[in-house]
Write an enzyme that holds these catalytic residues in place. Structure first.
Site, short mmCIF file in Angstrom:
data_model
loop_
_atom_site.label_atom_id
_atom_site.label_comp_id
_atom_site.label_asym_id
_atom_site.label_seq_id
_atom_site.Cartn_x
_atom_site.Cartn_y
_atom_site.Cartn_z
N ASP A 42 6.20 2.90 6.82
CA ASP A 42 4.98 2.11 6.68
C ASP A 42 4.13 2.83 5.64
O ASP A 42 3.51 3.83 5.95
CB ASP A 42 4.29 2.01 8.03
CG ASP A 42 2.87 1.47 7.94
OD1 ASP A 42 2.53 0.85 6.92
OD2 ASP A 42 2.08 1.67 8.88
N HIS A 79 0.83 -1.21 0.00
CA HIS A 79 0.00 0.00 0.00
C HIS A 79 0.86 1.25 0.00
O HIS A 79 1.95 1.27 0.55
CB HIS A 79 -1.02 0.00 1.15
CG HIS A 79 -0.45 0.25 2.52
ND1 HIS A 79 -0.25 1.52 3.02
CD2 HIS A 79 -0.07 -0.59 3.50
CE1 HIS A 79 0.23 1.43 4.26
NE2 HIS A 79 0.36 0.16 4.57
N GLU A 106 -5.14 1.90 2.48
CA GLU A 106 -5.04 0.76 3.39
C GLU A 106 -5.28 1.20 4.82
O GLU A 106 -5.93 0.51 5.61
CB GLU A 106 -3.66 0.10 3.27
CG GLU A 106 -3.53 -1.24 4.00
CD GLU A 106 -3.03 -1.14 5.45
OE1 GLU A 106 -3.05 -2.15 6.15
OE2 GLU A 106 -2.64 -0.04 5.88
N GLU A 107 -4.73 2.37 5.17
CA GLU A 107 -4.76 2.82 6.57
C GLU A 107 -6.18 3.10 7.06
O GLU A 107 -6.40 3.25 8.25
CB GLU A 107 -3.88 4.07 6.74
CG GLU A 107 -2.40 3.87 6.42
CD GLU A 107 -1.66 3.03 7.46
OE1 GLU A 107 -2.30 2.57 8.42
OE2 GLU A 107 -0.45 2.81 7.27
N HIS A 140 3.82 4.79 12.70
CA HIS A 140 2.87 5.91 12.74
C HIS A 140 3.38 7.11 13.55
O HIS A 140 2.60 7.85 14.12
CB HIS A 140 1.50 5.46 13.27
CG HIS A 140 0.80 4.51 12.32
ND1 HIS A 140 -0.50 4.12 12.48
CD2 HIS A 140 1.22 3.90 11.19
CE1 HIS A 140 -0.83 3.29 11.50
NE2 HIS A 140 0.21 3.14 10.71
N ASP A 186 3.96 -5.52 3.76
CA ASP A 186 3.55 -4.39 4.60
C ASP A 186 4.52 -4.27 5.78
O ASP A 186 5.37 -5.13 5.98
CB ASP A 186 2.11 -4.61 5.10
CG ASP A 186 1.43 -3.30 5.46
OD1 ASP A 186 2.13 -2.28 5.66
OD2 ASP A 186 0.20 -3.29 5.54
#
Lengths: 337, 340, 330
Positions: B170, B63, B199-200, B304, B222
């Site tokens: 990520d 992603h 995706e998130e 994140h 991922d």
């Protein structure tokens, strides 16, 4: 248009029990659509062929409303119920409802200790029955749908109050636009979708079956212009400020390309757009991911006191949404697919 | 190694919150020269390395999107306030810089009053964090409007050894692996490289993309959690220990077994991670679309946050493993999926 | 550009070498006498006739120091100078002479317990991660600074250490202007941990007036009420009436204000009784009349401050104008 809006609002159609609304739509749209069909989940689909070749456009406005369902009837004939769609128990307390087609009842609360949080399970409906058997005679049984009493009324200026403006206001805009358009490209499919309030179920089926090239979800959103809600920093969708375009909600994000497209049309037709960033979701959520991805926009009518028996809208917002919808349908082939 | 680092540098620079991944997909197309590619309304980029029209297609997915927010409000003093697109810890925001991707790219800083004035240490509300570009409201509104995407501004840096640090590792790390892989593989099957969107926010992109590729099987790559101080070691994998091969009900055993065997045979360091429930990745949606799949994860520390840390060796090893795996494919293996 | 070079330079209290050598290079040609003392303060003197003025700007910035090296490139640290704990997680830092990059790691929400999620950041729980390092790469005591690149955007600059590299720039410009008045510019050390450099410097010089030139806080922050927003970025130099270490000499302050008025320089006041500067140390030596002129920057003591180009210009101008006026006699 006011007449249609009144009829739609007064019709009964809790999620999963939309047949009254469906037959009203079929009656009103007879002769306007090339074909009107229903599917097994309860959607009503109206098709109209355009005057020139072009994309297939799907417009979805859900026709279901929040309401309730009879869960239990006690010996004395008091009715306990579950909510369909999210509603506040404190707002329900004291309101008048219809059970089934036309049995009137009022919502009351059983004795709960002070300071305890009011919960739905403490509410019951009193229809004036002496005992359980009275209700059996009226054909009220477990599973019977409960809706608010019809309450459509004009307020000051261009504002109206009623139950179920969510989403009969949007439905009305879609039907009016469907009637109005004459010269447009491709095929137009207007879907009065079912079961939105319980998880946008009808629209999901409609998008998969119809395979449109482009889609619009028409719904309502929160107007943040009331005393208790005003917060300067939020996106301030206001009543009468025109249709709101969703930038993002919990289940859908507007694509920059679609944003340009809609803003361009609104600008050239001098329609003021508002923006909406909100919780929850609309029919746009299942539609935009269906079928390899469908370019989708959600256009919403600002509304106060959502999911109560007294929702308030500004009819000018519906009118400008109709103008916008007509413009988008007519120019659907200018979107770069 | 160098090429991977270069790809990562370009890829991590791009701003790509869910629904606004076009900068990333443009960068990918610049890095790789695929014979054919397509984008779809969801923002997915699908690149095909075609072997033979009639050959089966194998899907590799990474992603492109990253965490971030959208401009929600600009106040009278020119401060920008955000609506988060996915769950972001407000505690990591203060003192960091943000990249506002409007008509013109602007850098803003997310400030707090100085300690001289304000000693309280309270968790702020994300929606209350002001981004300051230093521009007055009138000027700012020439470049920025409500709904414009905002990400962290945190350029790629080398740390000690082969470790690197940046925002959005990520899953730009996964994208970089696929970019690198696309240049080194050669297969008798069609390989579809899916750089997926959104995706998130719940694997929305892959949901529509999978329908366009109809692959025999898919491998999703991922990021997952790397080893961190103060975090249960069982929940993380050590950076530099190679790709993580996922196992569990979400993952097709035939593929994960083959990945393990090949890693062992080729001496590619790797670890195994069990996912007893659904994997929090695109793979879940891939499986629900009826396509058997496997998961290859890259360990990333401090996920994140603006400063995610990863090891470039893990990316190299992943590319090597995928290359060996794909060249080992044959007809009996592809038939095995439906045989239980 | 001078501010860019100074802002990107690294120097916490006690580690001001890099900053000092940049300043030295820039002023060498413009002073009659230049010297340093044992503490590291840098004195640049221009001679002239009339009352003498000391101008002060500190070279150090807030930062951190490595206090322990744990395994796998994990470094424990403590702050040097006032930095809010909540600015640290996720910050990118530069460590030691070798300028190794590191990050202040913060575990993702996914892996935090409910209790941890709801608790504010505590410095003691944070570590710096600098990847795979050898035993020689980082030493206990190494300086750690924020790694922020200076940038110009519209009418503002963004960068670290504006407190007090802006003051340093203003003093350098003062020297370059060669006004022919007796001034000593003192670039002090260790201000952020209690104006220690200035305490030594005040005993080394004799002067009639002392003015500290600062990069101070701007309080035009969204959460703060309008009446608390003093000073505001963009409204001109901030003049101190009083802070925690000094009540500015009234005549000196009025002279500064008069100079601003005469030269069409807008000015504002700094919030009284907040912060402190080298001028606080100076006025306690012989009661030297002292004052402060500062540029109001948003978010000082954080990885990235914001300052207005106009304000910096005006601050520099005001220092010159005020000095000239003082020499002419109050």
């Amino acid at each position: 248009m006011e007449q249609l809006l009144r009829k739609l609002c007064n019709a009964k159609g809790v999620s999963g029990n939309e047949s009254n609304v469906a037959s009203l739509i079929k009656k009103e749209m007879k002769g306007v659509a090339d074909s009107i069909e229903s599917d097994s989940i309860g959607n009503v689909m109206m098709t109209k062929k355009g005057t020139r070749p072009g994309p297939t456009m799907l417009i979805s406005a859900h026709m279901d409303e929040v309401g309730g369902m009879v869960r239990y009837i006690d010996e004395k004939g008091f009715i306990f119920f579950d909510s369909i769609g999210h509603q506040s128990p404190s707002e329900l307390l004291g309101s008048r409802v219809h059970i089934g087609p036309s049995v009137t009842g009022i919502i009351q609360i059983r004795d709960i200790p002070k300071n305890e949080k009011l919960e739905l399970k403490d509410l019951y409906i009193d229809v004036g029955a002496k005992n359980k058997e009275d209700l059996e005679d009226l054909n009220i049984k477990i599973g019977s749908p409960i809706t608010r009493m019809p309450s459509f009324e004009k307020l000051l200026g261009s504002r109206y109050v009623s139950k179920s403006f969510d989403n009969r206001a949007g439905l009305c805009a879609m039907l009016e636009a469907f009637q109005k358009v004459i010269s447009f490209p491709g095929t137009l499919i207007a879907v009065a979708s079912s079961q939105e309030e319980v998880g946008t179920r009808g629209a999901k089926v409609a998008a998969q079956m119809q395979k449109p090239d482009i889609a619009i979800a028409v719904d309502v959103t929160f107007a943040y212009d009331t005393p208790q809600k005003k917060e300067a920093r939020d996106i301030n969708t206001v009543l009468g400020g025109g249709p709101a375009m969703t930038l993002k909600d919990d289940k859908y994000i507007l694509s920059p390309k679609m944003r340009e497209f809609i803003e361009g049309i609104a600008k050239s037709h001098k329609i003021t757009l508002q923006y909406d960033i909100s919780k929850g979701g609309t029919d746009a959520s299942p539609i935009h991911t269906a079928n390899g991805g469908i370019p989708t926009v959600a256009l919403l009518i600002p509304l106060r006191y959502m999911h109560t028996g007294n929702e308030i809208i500004d009819i000018n917002d519906i009118k400008s949404l109709i103008d916008l919808l007509v413009a988008i349908i007519e120019e659907a082939d200018t979107y770069e697919y | 190694m160098t090429s991977l680092f270069e790809y990562l540098k370009i890829l991590t620079e791009q701003s790509g919150v869910p629904g606004h991944e076009h900068n990333v997909s443009d960068a990918i197309l610049k890095i790789c020269d695929f014979t054919s590619h397509m984008t779809d309304p969801m923002g997915n980029l699908i690149c095909i390395k075609e072997a033979d029209k009639n050959a089966p297609t194998i899907l590799l997915d990474a992603h492109m999107d990253e965490i971030g927010g959208l401009v929600r409000h600009i106040d009278d003093d020119g401060y920008i306030f955000l609506e988060p697109i996915c769950k972001i810890d407000p505690r990591i925001m203060t003192g960091k810089q943000a990249l506002i991707n409007g008509k013109k790219e602007l850098i803003g800083t997310i400030g707090v009053p100085p300690p001289h004035i304000c000693k309280e240490n309270k968790i702020p509300k994300f929606q209350d964090l002001p981004i300051d570009t230093g521009l007055a409201k009138e000027e700012l509104e020439r470049f920025v409007r409500i709904g414009d995407p905002v990400t962290f501004h945190s350029p790629l840096r080398s740390l000690g050894g082969t470790k690197i640090c940046s925002k959005a590792l990520d899953n730009r790390a996964g994208c970089a692996v696929l970019c690198h892989l696309s240049k080194i593989i050669d297969s008798q099957y069609n390989i579809a490289f899916l750089f997926s969107s959104q995706e998130e926010v719940g694997a929305r992109g892959v949901q529509s993309a999978i329908a366009l590729c109809s692959p025999v099987f898919a491998i999703s790559i991922d990021a997952t959690h790397g080893d961190m101080k103060g975090v249960d070691k069982n929940k993380t994998r050590v950076l530099g220990s190679g790709p993580i091969i996922g196992v569990g009900p979400n993952i097709h055993n035939t593929i994960s077994d083959r990945l393990r065997k090949i890693a062992e045979r080729k001496n590619i360091s790797h670890t195994i991670k069990a996912y007893p429930a659904a994997t929090p990745t695109n793979l879940r949606t891939i499986q629900e679309s009826g396509v058997p799949g496997a998961l290859l994860s890259l360990p990333v520390r401090y996920m994140h946050t603006p400063s995610e840390v990863a090891d470039i060796r893990d990316m190299e090893a992943s590319a090597m493993l995928l290359k060996s795996f794909i060249s080992s494919l044959d007809a009996p293996f592809l038939e095995e999926f439906s045989c239980y | 550009m001078l501010l860019k070079e100074l802002s990107n330079a690294r120097g916490i209290a006690g580690y001001e070498n890099d900053v000092r050598s940049i300043i030295k290079d820039n002023i060498l040609d413009y002073c009659d006498k230049m010297r340093t003392d044992a503490m590291g303060n840098l004195y640049a003197t221009q001679s002239g006739s009339g009352p003498s003025i000391c101008l002060l700007a500190h070279m150090d910035e807030v930062g951190m120091m490595a206090t322990a090296i744990e395994e796998n490139g994990i470094i424990d640290f403590d702050t040097v100078g006032g930095i809010r704990d909540d600015l640290l997680p996720g910050a990118v830092v530069s460590i030691g002479e070798k300028r190794l990059s590191g990050v202040v790691g913060f575990p993702p929400l996914h892996l935090q317990s409910k209790e941890k999620k709801d608790s504010p950041v505590k410095k003691s729980e944070l570590r710096i991660d600098c990847g795979d390092i050898g035993p020689e790469d980082v030493q206990i005591g190494d300086m750690i600074t924020f790694e922020t690149s200076f940038r110009s955007q519209g009418d503002i600059y963004m960068g670290k250490a504006f407190d007090d590299r802006i003051g340093c720039v203003c003093l350098i410009e003062m020297l370059k202007a060669q006004l022919g008045i007796p001034i000593t510019c003192i670039f002090t050390v260790q201000e952020e941990i209690g104006t220690r450099g200035a305490m030594v410097a005040r005993t080394k010089v004799n002067c009639d007036y002392a003015i500290a030139c600062e990069g101070t806080f701007a309080l035009d922050f969204p959460g703060l009420a309008k009446e608390e927003r003093m000073p505001v970025m963009g409204n001109g130099p901030a003049i101190t009436i009083s802070d925690n270490t000094l009540i500015a000499d009234k005549l000196l302050r009025e002279s500064i204000e008069a100079a601003a008025y005469e030269n069409d320089i807008p000015y504002q006041y700094k919030k009284p009784f907040a912060g402190g500067t080298d001028a606080g140390a100076f006025h306690l030596e012989n009661g030297t009349p002292s004052g402060v002129i500062a540029t109001a920057c948003r978010y000082i003591h954080s990885p990235c401050a914001v300052a207005s180009k106009k304000d910096i210009n005006y601050t520099s101008k005001l220092i010159m104008a005020a000095s000239l006026r003082l020499v002419e006699g109050i």
